[in-house]
Enzyme design. Structure first.
Site, mmCIF file in Angstrom:
data_model
loop_
_atom_site.group_PDB
_atom_site.id
_atom_site.type_symbol
_atom_site.label_atom_id
_atom_site.label_comp_id
_atom_site.label_asym_id
_atom_site.label_seq_id
_atom_site.Cartn_x
_atom_site.Cartn_y
_atom_site.Cartn_z
ATOM 1 N N HIS A 261 0.839 -1.209 0.000
ATOM 2 C CA HIS A 261 0.000 0.000 0.000
ATOM 3 C C HIS A 261 0.877 1.264 0.000
ATOM 4 O O HIS A 261 0.748 2.117 -0.888
ATOM 5 C CB HIS A 261 -0.923 -0.010 1.218
ATOM 6 C CG HIS A 261 -1.833 1.171 1.288
ATOM 7 N ND1 HIS A 261 -3.119 1.144 0.807
ATOM 8 C CD2 HIS A 261 -1.637 2.433 1.750
ATOM 9 C CE1 HIS A 261 -3.679 2.336 0.987
ATOM 10 N NE2 HIS A 261 -2.798 3.137 1.557
ATOM 11 N N GLU A 262 1.761 1.339 0.973
ATOM 12 C CA GLU A 262 2.622 2.528 1.045
ATOM 13 C C GLU A 262 3.542 2.586 -0.174
ATOM 14 O O GLU A 262 3.871 3.670 -0.662
ATOM 15 C CB GLU A 262 3.420 2.544 2.352
ATOM 16 C CG GLU A 262 2.557 2.633 3.624
ATOM 17 C CD GLU A 262 1.553 3.776 3.609
ATOM 18 O OE1 GLU A 262 1.871 4.846 3.038
ATOM 19 O OE2 GLU A 262 0.447 3.606 4.167
ATOM 20 N N HIS A 265 1.789 4.393 -2.904
ATOM 21 C CA HIS A 265 1.883 5.853 -2.699
ATOM 22 C C HIS A 265 3.275 6.355 -3.108
ATOM 23 O O HIS A 265 3.418 7.390 -3.762
ATOM 24 C CB HIS A 265 1.675 6.199 -1.221
ATOM 25 C CG HIS A 265 0.246 6.212 -0.769
ATOM 26 N ND1 HIS A 265 -0.708 7.020 -1.331
ATOM 27 C CD2 HIS A 265 -0.385 5.528 0.232
ATOM 28 C CE1 HIS A 265 -1.877 6.833 -0.709
ATOM 29 N NE2 HIS A 265 -1.706 5.934 0.241
ATOM 30 N N GLU A 291 -4.682 7.738 -3.227
ATOM 31 C CA GLU A 291 -5.119 6.474 -2.636
ATOM 32 C C GLU A 291 -5.338 5.407 -3.717
ATOM 33 O O GLU A 291 -5.146 4.221 -3.462
ATOM 34 C CB GLU A 291 -6.399 6.713 -1.817
ATOM 35 C CG GLU A 291 -6.785 5.594 -0.883
ATOM 36 C CD GLU A 291 -5.792 5.321 0.247
ATOM 37 O OE1 GLU A 291 -4.857 6.124 0.448
ATOM 38 O OE2 GLU A 291 -5.935 4.298 0.922
HETATM 39 ZN ZN ZN Z 1 -3.136 5.222 1.697
#
Ligand code: ZN
Length: 496
Positions: A261-262, A265, A291
Site C-alpha cells: 500500500h505505502e 503511494h 489512494e
Molecule cells: Zn493510503
C-alpha cells in the site's frame, strides 16, 4: 519585474519549509526519542506558522492575481497558479484569530479523543467533537460553496467533487454491494486462513517488505523504509520519498500489504517530475487519486492470483512452516472477507461500506439534521445497515478513527474514491497490457510501473482528478468497474 520569477521564488521558499516540516514529522513518527516531543512540537509549530504566513503573503497574492490573467503560461505553470491560488484564497478566508482558536481546540480535542477511546466512553469526547463540527461549519461558510457546505470541505481533498455526485456514486454501490456481501457470507465457502495462525518474526517480515518494495520498482536510492505505529509515506523532497510500515507478529499479511500500500503511494511520489516540486504540483491529482495508486498496488496487484504465483517461493523461504501452502491457497487466504467493526481491518468487499456510513453521518452532522450527542446510537445503527453488525463498544465503534478529532470532515470519501479509481484504472491497464498477468506471475513489474508513470505519475497535480480519470480511462468515475471486479473475483473465491 518578472512576476513568474517572484512567484517561483516564493514557492521555492515554501518548498524548503515544507521539506523541513516533513522531515521533522517523519522523524517524530519513526526514530525520535519520546522525551524530544515537546520541543519537536514547538519547532514544527513554528515552521508551520512561517510557511502558512508565506502562503498568504501579499507578495504571493499579487503574483497570483497577475499570473491568473496571463494566457501564455504552459500547462504545468497554469496548473501551479490554479492550485496555489485556490489554496491562497482558502487560507485567506479564515481570520487568523479564528484559526488560532481552532488549533487550540483541535489539540484539546485530539487529547480528549485519545482518553475517550482508551476508556471507550464517547461522553468524554462529545463536547470536543461538537466544537470541531461547529468550527468546520464556520470554515465551510467562509470557504464558500454552491450547493452544500460539505462541498466546501470536499474541495480540499477531491477538487471538483460534490456531495451530490458522491450520493449518485454511493447509492448504486450500496444497493448492490450489501446484498452481495450477504450472499458471499451466507452461501459462499470462506477461504481457509488457519495456516496463517502462528508467529512470524518481525525481522523476517521487515526483510520481506524491503524485498517486495524493491521488486515493484521503489527506488531505495531515493527513499527509505522505517518502522512506525500508523504507516504513512512521506515526500521529504525530490529524490527523498520515505515509506514507513508496521508489522504484527501474529499476522504475516498485515505488514506485507502495508508495504505494498505505502509502496503504491511512494511509486506515485517518486514518479513525479522533479521540476514539479517547485511548482507545488507534487501532491498528486487529489487525495483520492493518491489512494488509488496505493490501492491498485495493494489490491489489484498484491491480492491477485498471479502475484501469489510469483511471490509464493519468496514467502515460504521467509516462513518455511508455510511450505505446504500452494499459491492458490495463499491467494485465497489473502482475500478472506468478514464483517469487521473496524475500518482499517476491513477487506476489499466491505471497506467502502465503512466509508459510506461515515459520509452519511458527516453530511448530516454538518447540515444539522443529527446531533453529535446521538452519534454512538446512530453509528451503531448505520453499522448494522451497511456492514451488518453492531459494535460492542464506543472504542470499536464511533471512536475508532482519529480524523474527526482533528476536525477532518470530508476526508473519508477519499479512501472510497481511491478504491473506485483503482478498479477503473486497473480495467484500462489490463486492456492496454494484455500480458500483465503473465508478467506479474514472473515477478516482472516493470511494464506495470512504466504504464502508471506514463499515464498518471509523471503528471503530478497538473490535472484535476475528474479530468485525469477521463484522460486515463476514457470515462468519468463510475462505481461499475469496482463492482464488476469485486463480483467476479469474490464469486470465484467463495464458489458462488
Ligand atoms: Zn493510503
Amino acid at each position: 519585474v518578472d512576476t513568474w520569477k517572484v512567484y517561483v521564488d516564493v514557492l521555492k521558499e515554501l518548498g524548503k519549509l515544507n521539506s523541513a516540516i516533513a522531515l521533522l514529522s517523519w522523524d517524530e513518527e519513526t526514530h525520535m526519542p519520546k522525551k524530544g516531543l515537546t520541543l519537536r512540537a514547538e519547532t514544527i509549530g513554528k515552521l508551520s506558522r512561517t510557511a502558512f504566513e508565506l502562503s498568504i503573503s501579499d507578495e504571493l497574492g499579487r503574483c497570483i492575481e497577475e499570473l491568473e490573467k496571463r494566457d501564455d503560461l504552459s500547462e504545468d505553470k497554469a496548473a501551479s497558479v490554479r492550485i496555489v491560488g485556490k489554496r491562497y484564497r482558502r487560507n485567506k478566508a479564515v481570520p487568523p484569530d479564528l484559526f488560532e482558536e481552532f488549533t487550540i481546540a483541535q489539540s484539546k480535542s485530539q487529547a480528549a479523543w485519545g482518553e475517550a477511546r482508551e476508556a471507550s466512553d464517547f461522553a468524554l469526547f462529545c463536547p470536543h467533537l461538537e466544537k470541531m463540527v461547529d468550527y468546520t461549519r464556520q470554515f465551510a461558510e467562509l470557504y464558500g460553496y454552491q450547493e452544500s457546505p460539505y462541498d466546501a470541505l470536499l474541495e480540499r481533498y477531491e477538487s471538483g467533487m460534490t456531495s451530490a455526485r458522491l450520493h449518485a456514486i454511493i447509492e448504486p454501490l450500496r444497493e448492490r454491494l450489501v446484498p452481495f456481501l450477504d450472499r458471499l457470507l451466507i452461501d459462499g465457502t470462506p477461504p481457509d486462513t488457519s495456516a496463517l495462525d502462528g508467529r512470524f518474526p518481525v525481522d523476517a517480515q521487515r526483510a520481506l517488505a524491503r524485498t517486495i518494495l524493491e521488486r515493484i520498482g521503489y527506488d531505495f536510492d531515493a527513499g527509505a523504509l522505517d518502522d512506525t505505529l500508523h504507516p504513512f509515506t512521506s515526500q521529504i523532497a525530490p529524490g527523498d520519498v520515505r515509506v514507513t510500515n508496521r508489522y504484527l507478529e501474529t499476522n504475516p499479511l498485515s505488514g506485507l500489504f502495508g508495504a505494498l500500500h505505502e509502496g503504491g503511494h511512494a511509486l506515485y511520489d517518486q514518479g513525479m517530475g522533479d521540476d514539479l516540486y517547485d511548482l507545488q504540483l507534487t501532491d498528486g491529482a487529489s487525495y483520492g487519486f493518491h489512494e488509488s495508486q496505493s490501492r491498485l498496488v495493494e489490491n489489484q496487484i498484491g491480492r491477485s492470483e498471479p502475484f501469489w504465483t510469483f511471490f509464493r517461493p519468496v514467502f515460504i523461504e521467509a516462513y518455511p512452516a508455510l511450505s505446504n501452502l500452494s499459491a492458490e491457497a495463499l491467494y485465497r487466504a489473502a482475500n478472506h472477507v468478514s464483517r469487521s467493526p473496524i475500518r482499517v481491518e476491513a477487506d476489499e468487499v466491505t471497506y467502502n461500506l465503512h466509508i459510506m456510513l461515515r459520509f452519511e453521518l458527516e453530511t448530516k452532522l454538518l447540515d444539522g439534521s443529527i446531533q453529535v450527542a446521538n452519534l454512538p446510537t446512530l453509528w451503531n445503527d448505520a453499522m448494522d445497515r451497511y456492514v451488518g453488525l453492531t459494535p460492542t463498544s464506543d472504542a470499536a465503534g464511533v471512536l475508532q478513527d482519529v480524523h474527526w478529532s482533528h476536525g477532518l470532515i470530508g476526508y473519508f470519501p477519499s479512501y472510497m474514491l481511491g478504491n473506485l479509481y483503482a478498479a477503473q484504472i486497473s480495467r484500462t491497464l489490463r486492456e492496454d497490457i494484455p500480458a500483465l498477468d503473465e508478467q506479474i506471475a514472473r515477478g516482472d513489474f516493470a511494464p506495470l510501473l512504466d504504464w502508471l508513470r506514463d499515464k498518471i505519475h509523471r503528471f503530478g497535480g497538473i490535472y484535476e482528478p475528474g479530468e485525469l480519470i477521463v484522460r486515463v480511462t476514457g470515462q468519468e468515475l463510475s462505481p461499475e468497474p469496482f463492482l464488476a471486479y469485486i463480483f467476479d473475483k469474490y464469486s470465484k473465491i467463495y464458489g458462488l
